[in-house]
Motif scaffolding. Structure first.
Motif, PDB file in Angstrom:
ATOM      1  N   ALA A 110      89.845 -14.132 -13.476  1.00 33.48           N
ATOM      2  CA  ALA A 110      90.763 -14.538 -12.411  1.00 33.48           C
ATOM      3  C   ALA A 110      91.013 -16.043 -12.437  1.00 33.48           C
ATOM      4  O   ALA A 110      92.089 -16.511 -12.068  1.00 33.48           O
ATOM      5  CB  ALA A 110      90.205 -14.129 -11.046  1.00 33.48           C
ATOM      6  N   THR A 153      85.006 -19.393  -4.607  1.00 38.87           N
ATOM      7  CA  THR A 153      86.335 -19.113  -5.166  1.00 38.87           C
ATOM      8  C   THR A 153      87.420 -19.872  -4.417  1.00 38.87           C
ATOM      9  O   THR A 153      88.463 -20.210  -4.996  1.00 38.87           O
ATOM     10  CB  THR A 153      86.636 -17.611  -5.131  1.00 38.87           C
ATOM     11  N   ASP A 154      87.188 -20.174  -3.152  1.00 38.52           N
ATOM     12  CA  ASP A 154      88.202 -20.865  -2.360  1.00 38.52           C
ATOM     13  C   ASP A 154      88.496 -22.265  -2.893  1.00 38.52           C
ATOM     14  O   ASP A 154      89.578 -22.816  -2.628  1.00 38.52           O
ATOM     15  CB  ASP A 154      87.754 -20.971  -0.898  1.00 38.52           C
ATOM     16  N   VAL A 195      84.452 -15.769  -1.872  1.00 39.57           N
ATOM     17  CA  VAL A 195      83.339 -15.247  -2.665  1.00 39.57           C
ATOM     18  C   VAL A 195      82.529 -16.407  -3.240  1.00 39.57           C
ATOM     19  O   VAL A 195      83.091 -17.395  -3.736  1.00 39.57           O
ATOM     20  CB  VAL A 195      83.845 -14.343  -3.804  1.00 39.57           C
ATOM     21  N   HIS A 208      84.420 -13.353 -12.977  1.00 41.20           N
ATOM     22  CA  HIS A 208      85.404 -14.119 -12.210  1.00 41.20           C
ATOM     23  C   HIS A 208      86.288 -14.973 -13.103  1.00 41.20           C
ATOM     24  O   HIS A 208      87.397 -15.364 -12.691  1.00 41.20           O
ATOM     25  CB  HIS A 208      84.698 -14.995 -11.182  1.00 41.20           C
ATOM     26  N   ARG A 228      93.496 -11.659 -13.261  1.00 35.54           N
ATOM     27  CA  ARG A 228      93.209 -10.852 -12.084  1.00 35.54           C
ATOM     28  C   ARG A 228      93.355 -11.714 -10.835  1.00 35.54           C
ATOM     29  O   ARG A 228      93.397 -12.941 -10.916  1.00 35.54           O
ATOM     30  CB  ARG A 228      91.787 -10.294 -12.173  1.00 35.54           C
ATOM     31  N   LEU A 229      93.421 -11.085  -9.697  1.00 32.67           N
ATOM     32  CA  LEU A 229      93.463 -11.826  -8.445  1.00 32.67           C
ATOM     33  C   LEU A 229      92.087 -12.408  -8.154  1.00 32.67           C
ATOM     34  O   LEU A 229      91.071 -11.725  -8.301  1.00 32.67           O
ATOM     35  CB  LEU A 229      93.904 -10.915  -7.302  1.00 32.67           C
ATOM     36  N   LEU A 230      92.071 -13.665  -7.739  1.00 29.57           N
ATOM     37  CA  LEU A 230      90.810 -14.315  -7.393  1.00 29.57           C
ATOM     38  C   LEU A 230      90.464 -13.949  -5.955  1.00 29.57           C
ATOM     39  O   LEU A 230      91.211 -14.275  -5.028  1.00 29.57           O
ATOM     40  CB  LEU A 230      90.939 -15.830  -7.533  1.00 29.57           C
ATOM     41  N   PRO A 231      89.344 -13.266  -5.738  1.00 26.21           N
ATOM     42  CA  PRO A 231      89.012 -12.849  -4.377  1.00 26.21           C
ATOM     43  C   PRO A 231      88.665 -14.045  -3.506  1.00 26.21           C
ATOM     44  O   PRO A 231      87.942 -14.948  -3.940  1.00 26.21           O
ATOM     45  CB  PRO A 231      87.796 -11.933  -4.574  1.00 26.21           C
ATOM     46  N   PRO A 232      89.149 -14.094  -2.272  1.00 29.13           N
ATOM     47  CA  PRO A 232      88.838 -15.227  -1.398  1.00 29.13           C
ATOM     48  C   PRO A 232      87.428 -15.128  -0.831  1.00 29.13           C
ATOM     49  O   PRO A 232      86.873 -14.042  -0.678  1.00 29.13           O
ATOM     50  CB  PRO A 232      89.886 -15.103  -0.286  1.00 29.13           C
TER      51      PRO A 232
END
Length: 210
Positions: A140, A105-106, A202, A137, A196-200
């Protein structure tokens, strides 16, 4: 034996091949997504972008080319170099080619939510569980009203109908799903919800051994 992802691209240049047919359909859907995108700046992200053939030839001649900021993420530096050369040759200064892990995701954190998300050549190389997770995902990765274009083989058991259902469960409308060649599936979905917020940090998927 590990697949050589550079030589894999050679089938794109074989008229009548399944990969050539898939490319034609994906490019058509990319062009349509850009045609229908709202006025103003546009963001595009492409995971496992390879040599950039899904996007770069379309942008090269598209009237919205100067509106687009794109990031192509590709692990194989040889393919990334081909994509970089193609983008520069076309004068696409808004296209960035990154050598890195497209599953992270980063890799997309500062360019999402995007108006167009390309997941071509991903779903056929990961587990069903990872396909499901990646679809989640996408909510996001994708802006409200944005388009996800994805591919998946249609060999039995055919997962394409299930993937379509998963997208609907995550708030996407099905725009198109087709089979441009034998056992080749191309899907298009539009996000109807709020990003949605993209989780860092992951990892969305892992490629299976090949």
């Amino acid at each position: 034996m590990t697949r050589d992802w550079l030589s894999w691209h050679e089938d794109y240049d074989q008229p009548g091949s399944a990969l050539a047919a898939r490319l034609t359909e994906v490019q058509r859907q990319v062009r349509t997504a850009l045609d229908q995108a709202p006025a103003g700046p546009l963001r595009v992200v492409s995971a496992c972008a390879g040599q950039g053939r899904d996007l770069i030839p379309v942008l090269a001649t598209h009237p919205r080319r100067s509106d687009v900021t794109a990031r192509l993420v590709e692990l194989d530096p040889r393919n990334a170099a081909v994509a970089e050369d193609a983008a520069r040759a076309a004068g696409l200064t808004g296209v960035q080619v990154v050598v890195g892990d497209a599953a992270s995701t980063d890799a997309y954190a500062d360019l999402v939510p995007a108006d167009v998300v390309l997941l071509c050549g991903v779903f056929g190389n990961v587990s069903d569980a990872d396909v499901r997770a990646t679809v989640g995902h996408c909510a996001a990765l994708c802006a409200s009203g944005g388009t996800v274009i994805w591919t998946r083989h249609r060999r039995e058991p055919d997962l394409v109908p299930t993937i379509c259902d998963w997208f609907v469960q995550e708030g996407f409308a099905q725009v198109a799903v087709g089979t441009p060649a034998d056992q080749v599936g191309v899907g298009v979905n539009r996000y109807l919800g709020h990003p949605r917020l993209l989780p860092p940090g992951v990892t969305m998927f892992h490629f299976l051994p090949n």
